[in-house]
Motif scaffolding. Sequence first.
Motif, PDB file in Angstrom:
ATOM      1  N   GLU A 109      37.344 -13.612  25.578  1.00  0.00           N
ATOM      2  CA  GLU A 109      36.698 -14.346  24.360  1.00  0.00           C
ATOM      3  C   GLU A 109      35.899 -13.351  23.515  1.00  0.00           C
ATOM      4  N   ARG A 110      35.783 -11.869  23.904  1.00  0.00           N
ATOM      5  CA  ARG A 110      35.183 -11.156  22.937  1.00  0.00           C
ATOM      6  C   ARG A 110      33.561 -11.411  22.728  1.00  0.00           C
ATOM      7  N   ASP A 111      32.862 -12.012  23.992  1.00  0.00           N
ATOM      8  CA  ASP A 111      31.664 -12.412  24.186  1.00  0.00           C
ATOM      9  C   ASP A 111      30.905 -11.195  24.713  1.00  0.00           C
ATOM     10  N   ARG A 112      30.331 -10.264  23.958  1.00  0.00           N
ATOM     11  CA  ARG A 112      29.818  -8.872  24.292  1.00  0.00           C
ATOM     12  C   ARG A 112      28.634  -9.016  25.020  1.00  0.00           C
ATOM     13  N   ALA A 113      27.919 -10.169  24.851  1.00  0.00           N
ATOM     14  CA  ALA A 113      26.366 -10.326  25.346  1.00  0.00           C
ATOM     15  C   ALA A 113      26.839 -10.897  26.861  1.00  0.00           C
ATOM     16  N   ALA A 114      27.667 -11.870  27.006  1.00  0.00           N
ATOM     17  CA  ALA A 114      27.978 -12.352  28.438  1.00  0.00           C
ATOM     18  C   ALA A 114      28.724 -11.303  29.242  1.00  0.00           C
ATOM     19  N   ALA A 115      29.437 -10.503  28.571  1.00  0.00           N
ATOM     20  CA  ALA A 115      30.176  -9.385  29.321  1.00  0.00           C
ATOM     21  C   ALA A 115      29.373  -8.221  29.913  1.00  0.00           C
ATOM     22  N   ALA A 116      28.128  -8.078  28.926  1.00  0.00           N
ATOM     23  CA  ALA A 116      26.951  -7.007  29.352  1.00  0.00           C
ATOM     24  C   ALA A 116      26.217  -7.735  30.455  1.00  0.00           C
ATOM     25  N   THR A 117      25.809  -8.809  30.401  1.00  0.00           N
ATOM     26  CA  THR A 117      24.979  -9.532  31.335  1.00  0.00           C
ATOM     27  C   THR A 117      25.860  -9.419  32.677  1.00  0.00           C
ATOM     28  N   LEU A 118      27.160  -9.918  32.554  1.00  0.00           N
ATOM     29  CA  LEU A 118      28.049 -10.005  33.967  1.00  0.00           C
ATOM     30  C   LEU A 118      28.070  -8.612  34.674  1.00  0.00           C
ATOM     31  N   ARG A 119      28.352  -7.327  33.636  1.00  0.00           N
ATOM     32  CA  ARG A 119      28.466  -6.074  34.245  1.00  0.00           C
ATOM     33  C   ARG A 119      27.256  -5.613  34.905  1.00  0.00           C
ATOM     34  N   SER A 120      26.097  -5.867  33.982  1.00  0.00           N
ATOM     35  CA  SER A 120      24.860  -5.667  34.390  1.00  0.00           C
ATOM     36  C   SER A 120      24.579  -6.019  36.157  1.00  0.00           C
ATOM     37  N   ALA A 121      24.994  -7.218  36.163  1.00  0.00           N
ATOM     38  CA  ALA A 121      24.819  -7.945  37.722  1.00  0.00           C
ATOM     39  C   ALA A 121      25.484  -7.638  38.638  1.00  0.00           C
ATOM     40  N   LEU A 122      26.981  -7.198  38.289  1.00  0.00           N
ATOM     41  CA  LEU A 122      27.924  -6.425  39.186  1.00  0.00           C
ATOM     42  C   LEU A 122      27.444  -4.999  39.777  1.00  0.00           C
ATOM     43  N   ALA A 123      26.913  -4.456  38.618  1.00  0.00           N
ATOM     44  CA  ALA A 123      26.502  -2.963  38.838  1.00  0.00           C
ATOM     45  C   ALA A 123      25.164  -3.090  39.653  1.00  0.00           C
ATOM     46  N   ALA A 124      24.433  -3.974  39.566  1.00  0.00           N
ATOM     47  CA  ALA A 124      23.201  -4.106  40.466  1.00  0.00           C
ATOM     48  C   ALA A 124      23.360  -4.413  41.868  1.00  0.00           C
ATOM     49  N   LEU A 125      24.396  -5.058  41.838  1.00  0.00           N
ATOM     50  CA  LEU A 125      25.157  -5.488  43.495  1.00  0.00           C
ATOM     51  C   LEU A 125      25.797  -4.149  44.044  1.00  0.00           C
ATOM     52  N   ASP A 126      26.586  -3.574  43.085  1.00  0.00           N
ATOM     53  CA  ASP A 126      27.048  -2.194  43.630  1.00  0.00           C
ATOM     54  C   ASP A 126      25.937  -1.312  43.922  1.00  0.00           C
ATOM     55  N   ASN A 127      24.799  -1.020  43.172  1.00  0.00           N
ATOM     56  CA  ASN A 127      23.842  -0.100  43.499  1.00  0.00           C
ATOM     57  C   ASN A 127      23.166  -0.304  44.599  1.00  0.00           C
ATOM     58  N   ALA A 128      22.834  -1.731  44.955  1.00  0.00           N
ATOM     59  CA  ALA A 128      22.270  -2.301  46.353  1.00  0.00           C
ATOM     60  C   ALA A 128      23.223  -1.694  47.507  1.00  0.00           C
ATOM     61  N   GLU A 129      24.229  -1.736  47.435  1.00  0.00           N
ATOM     62  CA  GLU A 129      25.023  -1.098  48.434  1.00  0.00           C
ATOM     63  C   GLU A 129      24.889   0.374  48.637  1.00  0.00           C
ATOM     64  N   ALA A 130      24.523   1.036  47.741  1.00  0.00           N
ATOM     65  CA  ALA A 130      24.614   2.600  47.933  1.00  0.00           C
ATOM     66  C   ALA A 130      23.629   2.916  48.919  1.00  0.00           C
ATOM     67  N   VAL A 131      23.918   4.012  49.524  1.00  0.00           N
ATOM     68  CA  VAL A 131      23.165   4.505  50.656  1.00  0.00           C
ATOM     69  C   VAL A 131      22.198   5.393  50.241  1.00  0.00           C
ATOM     70  N   PRO A 132      20.913   5.344  50.759  1.00  0.00           N
ATOM     71  CA  PRO A 132      19.717   6.174  50.178  1.00  0.00           C
ATOM     72  C   PRO A 132      20.302   7.668  50.648  1.00  0.00           C
ATOM     73  N   THR A 133      19.906   8.688  49.625  1.00  0.00           N
ATOM     74  CA  THR A 133      20.454  10.034  49.928  1.00  0.00           C
ATOM     75  C   THR A 133      19.505  10.558  51.164  1.00  0.00           C
ATOM     76  N   GLY A 134      18.310  10.322  51.130  1.00  0.00           N
ATOM     77  CA  GLY A 134      17.331  10.795  52.050  1.00  0.00           C
ATOM     78  C   GLY A 134      17.147  10.289  53.423  1.00  0.00           C
ATOM     79  N   ASP A 135      18.178   9.288  53.725  1.00  0.00           N
ATOM     80  CA  ASP A 135      18.324   8.520  55.010  1.00  0.00           C
ATOM     81  C   ASP A 135      19.320   9.270  56.007  1.00  0.00           C
ATOM     82  N   ARG A 136      19.863  10.109  55.521  1.00  0.00           N
ATOM     83  CA  ARG A 136      20.945  10.642  56.467  1.00  0.00           C
ATOM     84  C   ARG A 136      21.001  12.035  56.499  1.00  0.00           C
TER      85      ARG A 136
END
Length: 128
Positions: free
Chosen positions: A20-47
């Motif tokens: 639907e070319r809704d840039r604002a909604a797309a940006a919000t949804l991408r940001s939420a997905l990225a936040a979830l992906d980032n939360a799964e990242a392994v902290p670099t100092g813990d291994r």
Amino acid sequence: MTSSRLRATLRSRLTVALRERDRAAAATLRSALAALDNAEAVPTGDRQGPVTSTHVAGSAIGVGAAEADRLLLTDHDEREIVGDEIGGLREAERLYVEAGEVVRASEAGRGAALLDELLAGLDGKSAT
């Protein structure tokens, strides 16, 4: 990467927003997905670091030697992360209003409402 009902819903809504070319909604949804992906990242100092080669500085020995399993998020964790995104958008909305940025405030508010609605829909409730 795991696939949960929340992520599937976010991706589905992102597809619709892009179509639907809704840039604002797309940006919000991408940001939420990225936040979830980032939360799964392994902290670099813990291994421990991988076994390295004496011949090439900084190289790891063996296929996948430098890889680490991503963290697994529960449904509660994912909802909390999206809730944090909603909180951030509400705060941005407030700050934009104070700065007189009406359009940006509206976009931030709309993004928060979109994520609120999405979470409420997963719970079978109407958004408040």
